[in-house]
Design a protein around this motif. Structure first.
Motif, mmCIF file in Angstrom:
data_model
loop_
_atom_site.group_PDB
_atom_site.id
_atom_site.type_symbol
_atom_site.label_atom_id
_atom_site.label_comp_id
_atom_site.label_asym_id
_atom_site.label_seq_id
_atom_site.Cartn_x
_atom_site.Cartn_y
_atom_site.Cartn_z
ATOM 1 N N UNK A 225 0.763 -1.238 0.000
ATOM 2 C CA UNK A 225 0.000 0.000 0.000
ATOM 3 C C UNK A 225 0.790 1.283 0.000
ATOM 4 N N UNK A 226 0.497 2.125 0.990
ATOM 5 C CA UNK A 226 1.036 3.476 1.046
ATOM 6 C C UNK A 226 2.559 3.488 1.166
ATOM 7 N N UNK A 227 3.136 2.459 1.783
ATOM 8 C CA UNK A 227 4.598 2.408 1.928
ATOM 9 C C UNK A 227 5.287 2.355 0.568
ATOM 10 N N UNK A 228 4.706 1.586 -0.365
ATOM 11 C CA UNK A 228 5.283 1.480 -1.713
ATOM 12 C C UNK A 228 5.300 2.830 -2.401
ATOM 13 N N UNK A 229 4.252 3.632 -2.184
ATOM 14 C CA UNK A 229 4.152 4.947 -2.817
ATOM 15 C C UNK A 229 5.129 5.931 -2.176
ATOM 16 N N UNK A 230 5.156 5.949 -0.857
ATOM 17 C CA UNK A 230 6.019 6.902 -0.146
ATOM 18 C C UNK A 230 7.494 6.671 -0.447
ATOM 19 N N UNK A 231 7.892 5.395 -0.620
ATOM 20 C CA UNK A 231 9.301 5.088 -0.885
ATOM 21 C C UNK A 231 9.779 5.627 -2.231
ATOM 22 N N UNK A 232 8.844 5.999 -3.092
ATOM 23 C CA UNK A 232 9.208 6.527 -4.410
ATOM 24 C C UNK A 232 9.695 7.978 -4.350
ATOM 25 N N UNK A 233 9.378 8.690 -3.256
ATOM 26 C CA UNK A 233 9.781 10.103 -3.234
ATOM 27 C C UNK A 233 10.181 10.644 -1.857
ATOM 28 N N UNK A 234 9.623 10.107 -0.778
ATOM 29 C CA UNK A 234 9.872 10.703 0.536
ATOM 30 C C UNK A 234 11.331 10.608 0.993
ATOM 31 N N UNK A 235 12.020 9.448 0.821
ATOM 32 C CA UNK A 235 13.435 9.407 1.221
ATOM 33 C C UNK A 235 14.295 10.429 0.478
ATOM 34 N N UNK A 236 14.027 10.608 -0.825
ATOM 35 C CA UNK A 236 14.777 11.590 -1.601
ATOM 36 C C UNK A 236 14.528 13.000 -1.092
ATOM 37 N N UNK A 237 13.283 13.313 -0.730
ATOM 38 C CA UNK A 237 12.949 14.638 -0.199
ATOM 39 C C UNK A 237 13.679 14.873 1.119
ATOM 40 N N UNK A 238 13.713 13.848 1.972
ATOM 41 C CA UNK A 238 14.411 13.973 3.256
ATOM 42 C C UNK A 238 15.897 14.237 3.035
ATOM 43 N N UNK A 239 16.518 13.483 2.135
ATOM 44 C CA UNK A 239 17.945 13.664 1.889
ATOM 45 C C UNK A 239 18.221 15.041 1.289
ATOM 46 N N UNK A 240 17.321 15.491 0.427
ATOM 47 C CA UNK A 240 17.486 16.806 -0.178
ATOM 48 C C UNK A 240 17.430 17.907 0.883
ATOM 49 N N UNK A 241 16.505 17.764 1.828
ATOM 50 C CA UNK A 241 16.413 18.731 2.924
ATOM 51 C C UNK A 241 17.657 18.657 3.807
ATOM 52 N N UNK A 242 18.208 17.433 3.946
ATOM 53 C CA UNK A 242 19.449 17.272 4.694
ATOM 54 C C UNK A 242 20.584 18.045 4.052
ATOM 55 N N UNK A 243 20.684 17.960 2.725
ATOM 56 C CA UNK A 243 21.729 18.711 2.016
ATOM 57 C C UNK A 243 21.483 20.216 2.091
ATOM 58 N N UNK A 244 20.220 20.608 2.154
ATOM 59 C CA UNK A 244 19.914 22.032 2.305
ATOM 60 C C UNK A 244 20.493 22.555 3.616
ATOM 61 N N UNK A 245 20.285 21.816 4.690
ATOM 62 C CA UNK A 245 20.780 22.226 6.005
ATOM 63 C C UNK A 245 22.312 22.137 6.063
ATOM 64 N N UNK A 246 22.844 20.994 5.628
ATOM 65 C CA UNK A 246 24.291 20.763 5.707
ATOM 66 C C UNK A 246 25.065 21.665 4.742
ATOM 67 N N UNK A 247 24.475 21.916 3.568
ATOM 68 C CA UNK A 247 25.134 22.777 2.589
ATOM 69 C C UNK A 247 25.286 24.200 3.074
ATOM 70 N N UNK A 248 24.241 24.695 3.715
ATOM 71 C CA UNK A 248 24.264 26.077 4.214
ATOM 72 C C UNK A 248 25.169 26.203 5.433
ATOM 73 N N UNK A 249 25.091 25.227 6.361
ATOM 74 C CA UNK A 249 25.814 25.351 7.629
ATOM 75 C C UNK A 249 27.275 24.895 7.554
ATOM 76 N N UNK A 250 27.558 23.829 6.785
ATOM 77 C CA UNK A 250 28.911 23.269 6.768
ATOM 78 C C UNK A 250 29.684 23.665 5.511
ATOM 79 N N UNK A 251 29.046 23.527 4.348
ATOM 80 C CA UNK A 251 29.741 23.815 3.087
ATOM 81 C C UNK A 251 29.692 25.287 2.705
ATOM 82 N N UNK A 252 28.898 26.073 3.458
ATOM 83 C CA UNK A 252 28.771 27.518 3.228
ATOM 84 C C UNK A 252 28.255 27.836 1.819
ATOM 85 N N UNK A 253 27.335 27.015 1.334
ATOM 86 C CA UNK A 253 26.682 27.274 0.050
ATOM 87 C C UNK A 253 25.410 28.076 0.290
#
Length: 343
Positions: free
Chosen positions: A81-109
């Motif tokens: 069910x819903x797990x199959x659908x969420x796995x298609x995009x939610x992990x990527x969104x989480x990682x992207x938000x992680x890079x947003x935080x880490x890029x600004x704070x650590x990489x100074x982008x």
């Protein structure tokens, strides 16, 4: 050109076989061969091969996505069910938000540069994941729970979401008018791509039945239509968002639904093509690695990548909250989403 091709194939087969003997994936040595013999180290590969490497890699990706589409168990996906659908995009969104935080704070982008980085780095690799899931299915692991099918579907569709987001972020970075259309680009791209894939999948099935073509011809037709999807994507790019790889996998899923027995046979044909496809894909990826800059700020880079992967794992874990997978299966799925794509 031919000497470069033979060098890559022979070394990959011989050394890859040795790696398998010690239970290491052959793709590691394939990438290493590409790095060593590529333009940044020994420079023994013909420039003519390097010039068309992008097209060859895309062909290889099409081969593995066709195989995945012809083999995905739709019933298992529905069961989860819903797990199959969420796995298609939610992990990527989480990682992207992680890079947003880490890029600004650590990489100074800047925030936008961080999102661009995240949209590149958050894509998982169907070329790595899908063949390994086939191996699991062949050995009988996870078939009842549908773990391999869920991972194959999620890994294949994950790239589509990431590519559309990357295109939107890049348009914003370049200050084009397309930048504000991100809200409708993703759903319209998915709908259009699935629709085209469904129509041609149904049409091809009718043609195969009517003409009674043999399996080899069917494989060539499927590949040719898939190449046309790529051409259509390039043609529509200035006007409409379209994801050719989503159409490829949708078309193959439709062929599988309409004739499961034929799909199994075709999937085996594509698995034979993948023997060469895997060698070419990973060796050519290795050739793209610029060894002159790979060690620049390596400590910080590893820290950022590792941290972003941990954030991605949280996203995967949340997708599985309502699933029926046991603890070991959930941990396995979390680690299965680590391999990175080259989109």
């Amino acid at each position: 050109f031919l000497s470069s091709l033979s060098l890559i194939i022979l070394l990959s087969l011989i050394l890859g076989g040795l790696f398998k003997k010690i239970n290491l994936p052959a793709l590691i040595i394939m990438m290493f061969i590409g790095i060593v013999f590529g333009p940044y180290v020994l420079g023994l590969i013909s420039p003519s091969l390097i010039n068309i490497s992008s097209d060859i890699r895309q062909i290889c990706l099409i081969i593995i996505l066709c195989r995945a589409g012809l083999s995905i168990d739709i019933d298992r996906l529905r069961k989860n069910g819903i797990s199959s659908i969420l796995l298609c995009f939610l992990p990527a969104i989480f990682e992207m938000l992680g890079y947003l935080i880490l890029g600004v704070t650590i990489l100074k982008l800047s925030a936008l540069e961080s999102l661009l980085l995240g949209s590149v780095m958050s894509a998982v690799s169907p070329a790595v994941i899908v063949p390994r899931m086939f191996t699991l299915k062949e050995k009988g692991y996870g078939i009842k729970s549908g773990v391999p099918d869920v991972i194959m579907a999620g890994a294949s569709l994950d790239d589509i979401v990431v590519i559309v987001l990357f295109t939107s972020f890049l348009a914003t970075f370049n200050n084009t008018t397309a930048s504000i259309n991100i809200i409708w680009q993703l759903p319209s791209s998915i709908v259009l791509s699935i629709l085209i894939g469904c129509i041609l999948g149904f049409f091809l099935h009718k043609i195969f039945v009517w003409l009674k073509t043999n399996d080899e011809i069917n494989v060539l037709v499927i590949l040719s239509v898939s190449f046309l999807y790529v051409a259509i994507e390039k043609l529509l790019k200035p006007y409409l968002p379209y994801a050719s790889m989503l159409s490829v996998i949708t078309m193959c899923v439709i062929l599988m639904i309409l004739d499961k027995n034929k799909a199994k046979v075709l999937s085996k044909k594509f698995s034979k093509l993948w023997i060469l496809g895997e060698i070419m894909l990973f060796s050519l990826v290795g050739m793209e690695v610029n060894t002159d800059i790979i060690f620049d700020n390596i400590g910080i880079n590893i820290l950022v990548i590792f941290s972003a992967l941990m954030i991605r794992m949280i996203g995967v874990m949340l997708c599985l909250v309502r699933s029926k997978f046991n603890i070991k299966e959930r941990i396995f799925i979390m680690f299965s989403y680590i391999p990175k794509a080259t989109v």
